[in-house]
Design an enzyme around this catalytic site. Sequence first.
Site, PDB file in Angstrom:
ATOM      1  N   ARG A  19      -6.068  10.002  -0.666  1.00 39.55           N
ATOM      2  CA  ARG A  19      -5.804  10.425  -2.046  1.00 39.55           C
ATOM      3  C   ARG A  19      -7.092  10.489  -2.848  1.00 39.55           C
ATOM      4  O   ARG A  19      -7.260  11.346  -3.704  1.00 39.55           O
ATOM      5  CB  ARG A  19      -4.801   9.469  -2.705  1.00 39.55           C
ATOM      6  CG  ARG A  19      -3.365   9.730  -2.261  1.00 39.55           C
ATOM      7  CD  ARG A  19      -2.436   8.615  -2.710  1.00 39.55           C
ATOM      8  NE  ARG A  19      -2.721   7.375  -2.007  1.00 39.55           N
ATOM      9  CZ  ARG A  19      -2.847   6.186  -2.582  1.00 39.55           C
ATOM     10  NH1 ARG A  19      -2.712   6.054  -3.874  1.00 39.55           N
ATOM     11  NH2 ARG A  19      -3.119   5.117  -1.862  1.00 39.55           N
TER      12      ARG A  19
ATOM     13  N   HIS B  76       0.860  -1.188   0.000  1.00 41.73           N
ATOM     14  CA  HIS B  76       0.000   0.000   0.000  1.00 41.73           C
ATOM     15  C   HIS B  76       0.892   1.233   0.000  1.00 41.73           C
ATOM     16  O   HIS B  76       1.855   1.293   0.754  1.00 41.73           O
ATOM     17  CB  HIS B  76      -0.895  -0.015   1.241  1.00 41.73           C
ATOM     18  CG  HIS B  76      -2.019   0.973   1.163  1.00 41.73           C
ATOM     19  ND1 HIS B  76      -1.821   2.327   1.246  1.00 41.73           N
ATOM     20  CD2 HIS B  76      -3.360   0.798   1.015  1.00 41.73           C
ATOM     21  CE1 HIS B  76      -2.994   2.943   1.142  1.00 41.73           C
ATOM     22  NE2 HIS B  76      -3.943   2.038   1.004  1.00 41.73           N
TER      23      HIS B  76
END
Lengths: 246, 662
Positions: free
Chosen positions: B273, B257
């Site tokens: 994000r 990740h």
Amino acid sequence: MNTEEKNRLLKISILRFDPHDPDDFPHMETFEVEEADGMTLFVALNEIREHHDNSLKFDFVCRAGICGSCSMLVNGRPTLACRTLTKKLDNNITLAPLPLFELIGDLSIYTGKWMRGLNERLETWIHEKEDELEVDKLEERMEPALADEIYELDRCIECGCCVAGCGTIQMKPDFVGAVGLNKIARYQLDPRDKRSDEDYYNIVGDESGVFGCMTLLGCEDVCPKDLPLQSKIAYLRRMMVKTSMK
Amino acid sequence: MQVIYTDVLVIGGGLAGLRVATGVKERGHDTIVLSLVPPKRSHSAAAQGGMQASLANSKMGEGDNEDVHFSDTIKGSDWGADQEVARMFVHCAPKAIRQLAHWGVPWSRVHRGDRSAVINAKKVTISEKDEAHGLITARDFGGTKKWRTCYTSDGTGHSMLYAMDNKAQQDNIEVHERLEAISLIHENGRCFGAVARNLMSGELVAYVAKATTIATGGYGRIYSVSTNAVICQGIGQAIALETGVATLGNMEAIQFHPTAIVPVGILTTEGCRGDGGLLLDKDGYRFMPDYEPDKKELASRDVVSRRMTEHMRKGKGVKSRYGDHLWLDITILGREHIEKNLREVKEICENFLGIDPAEEWIPVRPTQHYSMGGIRTKYTGESQTLKGLYSCGEAACWDLHGFNRLGGNSVSETVVSGMLVSEYISDFIESKDSEMDIHTSNVEKFIHKEQKKLNAILAKKNGENAFELRRRMEEIMMEKVGIFRNGTDLQEAVDELEELHKRSKNIELFGASSHAANPALVNAYRTQKMIKVALTVAYGALLREESRGAHSREDFPKRDDANWLKRTIMTWSDENKSMPTVSYENIPIEHMEMPPGFRGYGKDLTEHHPSTKIRQQQVDKITKELEEKGLNRFEIQNALMPYLDKLPKKYRGINERFGENT
């Protein structure tokens, strides 16, 4: 510059007891651990287990303050050990298991059993009128603000800190605690749960429920998720009084 | 000796396991769930950002449907996924989320009118339709064409798990807490349950069941830094492997990740994000648009993790005593948004970093996060080789994710696979096929065997230290089987892990003699199992001489469909052998609805399979013809790759969707 020299030596005293060992008795044991940058009690306790005593019992799962497994008394105060940074504590640290829950050994406690009992007693699930959901159909609508409000209370992680910090439960072991009352407030708010105010009154409208609380509010002080326990208990009381006078 | 009988034994009390248990119970079968921890503390609770389901309720989700979700998932998998499984999954995700809404998950909802959002570092206004007010909303996640990730703030997994566990309690499902399955009971290719160890009393218990389901999650903890909970150690995969019969698939497919905090490796959700957060380097420069001008920070996870690593290798990382890192900037989202939709992230930053993410940047770097590989199963969740053994969720490889999972597809997979597999298990239990014939003395044999192994560890003197072996294994995996891989490192990793495996047979406990709750004993037998799992990962990675999804070989940078469009299958056929046995399973292009293509990141280096072109022409031809005839998207899909008949009847219906067929 040698930064290693500056590290503190922590003295971590742990209340130890193995209930499976007939020769054991509760006693304090102190371990010395060199502090590291960003060290949490999760890191410190694992270091003790790895380098000093591999039989030391404690519970961590997410180690991120999300799952509620690692609640313990840190210098006498119930909190989540995994997100407690040692730099916020004095050199001498005292750790003990949360009181009131069944002890598995050392710092490991059986919160799961207690919470399961509570959830069964309060029936902390959605009570529907219709039993069949049509899974192909659009979902039922909900006001966005209401969904947010339910989530606010749904954030409880059943860590048991509020139970350990509760004065009432010390005297009245069947008291549902702030964790229980918060759950009732959560379901009462939820239009999907078809229970009436009378139904809730029958569950917590007594001394072991909302009227047992002595309003010491240790629960709110120690809740790691900052749940609005005080205002929810007050709200439930007003609601229960109204319901009882109907 | 305690023997407990049930219809369906479920190992693992997270979202997938609980969903299987409620499903079989609804069909009238008896079930017991074994869980290492109280179910509500399972790792499912740590999923923050959301669950993918193509509801298309919000403005930015308009036009979304199963087809778009399918295409995103297949591309994301780098064509490694089983396309029929992916079809079944995208078709059922909207149903699963609606069930969860019914059971109490307070999904965040669409609010009519204007709201401000941050897209590509700019403030924009999104206007939600009046008619969508109050339906489940969604946020943006990496690698998706539409905003499809449904959420409750950033505590999605928590809310789902609580609703699921509450439902299980309502259904009176028996959960045996702090019980760890340490071996499977099996004979002649048929699984009959498991031997479990009570972690409080140390007692061994045999659970005999017509069907046994492993839903124990991933194996991230074989790496030294992982976002996974400390219980995600791959023990479920290990006990399947140790049967010598059941197989593991694609174990080398490991996801990193992009944004775990440094140094502790705790996750900050992709929602950071998705909601508009940016990645910055040591100069405060936003570097992702240089590498991926189209998707930028919201490229697929494997791509972003590689680009971040590349950028740090160029000397653009921020130096720290824990190695290089980059910055995640969510300050541009504003305090109000962070405190409402990213509050777990805020708490994590405050508690573990001592910073306020509304004011300061978050130090992040790519960290082990997800296991695409697992127990290889048919689409029904049943092992391909060990009858009566089922698996679902992250523990399994049925194979939805191929070589890279999309964010938001994991929690979604837990409940969808649980819902489907519980139906297939019920069908099995109701058939004559599930009749069992095992003598109690054989069950006892399995208990004795495990007891003997534990006693041997307890009695061992002058042996190995389990912590040392385990730390070394974790380091090897991190350094040599990480984001970028190469043949030399991988060979060293395999050789050293094989050595560690041999040494792990001689672990001693250095005085921790309790037969009851004994963390040293637990660590000892888990370390033995974890090293075996690590070997399957490293060995699979060494042999796979191509780059696909999250498996990235510096010495073999091309995706090689001509030679490697296949799954790695591992068994451990003989317990005296020091290495697993490998074989491969082809992924047939002839049946694909979406033949292999270019994912759209960087340069297209794919070595295509000769069948790809032929199949693509067929697909194009059929599609064109049927479109001209006026057939709808369901009919066309069915002509290309029928899958509906594989689904349980009750889940075959067309999903009602706002703006489409309401």
